[in-house]
Design a protein around this motif. Structure first.
Motif, PDB file in Angstrom:
ATOM      1  N   TYR A 182     -41.035  -8.693 -14.272  1.00  0.00           N
ATOM      2  CA  TYR A 182     -40.045  -8.120 -13.356  1.00  0.00           C
ATOM      3  C   TYR A 182     -39.762  -9.090 -12.219  1.00  0.00           C
ATOM      4  N   GLN A 183     -38.534  -8.980 -11.728  1.00  0.00           N
ATOM      5  CA  GLN A 183     -38.133  -9.721 -10.536  1.00  0.00           C
ATOM      6  C   GLN A 183     -37.579  -8.691  -9.553  1.00  0.00           C
ATOM      7  N   ILE A 184     -38.265  -8.565  -8.442  1.00  0.00           N
ATOM      8  CA  ILE A 184     -37.918  -7.573  -7.424  1.00  0.00           C
ATOM      9  C   ILE A 184     -37.378  -8.326  -6.215  1.00  0.00           C
ATOM     10  N   ARG A 185     -36.182  -7.981  -5.815  1.00  0.00           N
ATOM     11  CA  ARG A 185     -35.522  -8.667  -4.690  1.00  0.00           C
ATOM     12  C   ARG A 185     -35.538  -7.740  -3.481  1.00  0.00           C
ATOM     13  N   ILE A 186     -36.030  -8.252  -2.376  1.00  0.00           N
ATOM     14  CA  ILE A 186     -36.048  -7.468  -1.142  1.00  0.00           C
ATOM     15  C   ILE A 186     -35.379  -8.264  -0.026  1.00  0.00           C
ATOM     16  N   LYS A 187     -34.886  -7.554   0.958  1.00  0.00           N
ATOM     17  CA  LYS A 187     -34.240  -8.187   2.105  1.00  0.00           C
ATOM     18  C   LYS A 187     -35.304  -8.490   3.146  1.00  0.00           C
ATOM     19  N   GLY A 188     -35.340  -9.730   3.588  1.00  0.00           N
ATOM     20  CA  GLY A 188     -36.349 -10.166   4.547  1.00  0.00           C
ATOM     21  C   GLY A 188     -37.344 -11.077   3.856  1.00  0.00           C
ATOM     22  N   HIS A 189     -38.186 -11.690   4.629  1.00  0.00           N
ATOM     23  CA  HIS A 189     -39.171 -12.619   4.086  1.00  0.00           C
ATOM     24  C   HIS A 189     -40.578 -12.062   4.171  1.00  0.00           C
ATOM     25  N   CYS A 239     -35.682  -6.499 -14.990  1.00  0.00           N
ATOM     26  CA  CYS A 239     -36.657  -6.808 -16.038  1.00  0.00           C
ATOM     27  C   CYS A 239     -36.166  -8.070 -16.735  1.00  0.00           C
ATOM     28  N   LEU A 240     -36.974  -9.120 -16.707  1.00  0.00           N
ATOM     29  CA  LEU A 240     -36.569 -10.413 -17.262  1.00  0.00           C
ATOM     30  C   LEU A 240     -36.993 -10.532 -18.716  1.00  0.00           C
ATOM     31  N   GLU A 249     -33.733 -13.471   1.739  1.00  0.00           N
ATOM     32  CA  GLU A 249     -34.301 -12.515   0.794  1.00  0.00           C
ATOM     33  C   GLU A 249     -35.587 -13.072   0.202  1.00  0.00           C
ATOM     34  N   THR A 250     -36.368 -12.190  -0.382  1.00  0.00           N
ATOM     35  CA  THR A 250     -37.611 -12.579  -1.040  1.00  0.00           C
ATOM     36  C   THR A 250     -37.604 -12.049  -2.462  1.00  0.00           C
ATOM     37  N   LEU A 251     -38.095 -12.865  -3.388  1.00  0.00           N
ATOM     38  CA  LEU A 251     -38.277 -12.445  -4.776  1.00  0.00           C
ATOM     39  C   LEU A 251     -39.756 -12.256  -5.036  1.00  0.00           C
ATOM     40  N   LEU A 252     -40.095 -11.141  -5.639  1.00  0.00           N
ATOM     41  CA  LEU A 252     -41.432 -10.896  -6.164  1.00  0.00           C
ATOM     42  C   LEU A 252     -41.293 -10.957  -7.677  1.00  0.00           C
ATOM     43  N   THR A 253     -41.960 -11.897  -8.308  1.00  0.00           N
ATOM     44  CA  THR A 253     -41.774 -12.101  -9.739  1.00  0.00           C
ATOM     45  C   THR A 253     -43.129 -12.159 -10.435  1.00  0.00           C
ATOM     46  N   GLY A 312     -50.691  -9.995  -7.303  1.00  0.00           N
ATOM     47  CA  GLY A 312     -50.591 -11.360  -7.803  1.00  0.00           C
ATOM     48  C   GLY A 312     -49.185 -11.797  -8.163  1.00  0.00           C
ATOM     49  N   LEU A 313     -48.175 -10.986  -7.853  1.00  0.00           N
ATOM     50  CA  LEU A 313     -46.799 -11.406  -8.112  1.00  0.00           C
ATOM     51  C   LEU A 313     -46.488 -12.654  -7.290  1.00  0.00           C
ATOM     52  N   THR A 314     -45.658 -13.513  -7.859  1.00  0.00           N
ATOM     53  CA  THR A 314     -45.238 -14.717  -7.153  1.00  0.00           C
ATOM     54  C   THR A 314     -44.207 -14.352  -6.098  1.00  0.00           C
ATOM     55  N   ILE A 315     -44.412 -14.841  -4.887  1.00  0.00           N
ATOM     56  CA  ILE A 315     -43.502 -14.557  -3.783  1.00  0.00           C
ATOM     57  C   ILE A 315     -42.678 -15.806  -3.504  1.00  0.00           C
TER      58      ILE A 315
END
Length: 90
Positions: free
Chosen positions: A17-24, A77-78, A45-49, A35-38
């Motif tokens: 999964y790739q979760i996109r949020i506003k802010g860092h 979902c990738l 924006e920040t990606l949690l993958t 353990g998701l990659t930030i």
């Protein structure tokens, strides 16, 4: 209604999964997010993958995003090929 995506996915493998949020978020949050990659993007924006074992775990991650107080922008979902070349083309 068919679901071609499910035909390509091994049900025993965690989904990426790739979760996109506003802010860092700083990288020190990675453990808290399982353990998701930030990845901090230049647009603020920040990606949690990363892999998420099932839908219950996904909801757990989304609850943590809510708890951090940063707006959720998207959840994707990738496919395995997308996960290898994930993001950072913004």
């Amino acid at each position: 209604m068919t679901n071609d995506m499910n035909a390509e996915i091994d049900p025993g493998q965690p989904m990426i999964y790739q979760i996109r949020i506003k802010g860092h978020l700083g990288h020190h949050w990675s453990d808290w997010f399982g353990g998701l990659t930030i990845t901090a993007l230049d647009n603020g924006e920040t990606l949690l993958t990363g892999p998420v074992v099932d839908q219950a775990a996904l909801y757990g991650v989304l609850r943590k995003v809510r708890d951090v107080g940063l707006p959720l922008l998207s959840v994707i979902c990738l496919t395995p090929g997308q996960a290898d070349a994930s993001e950072v083309t913004q």
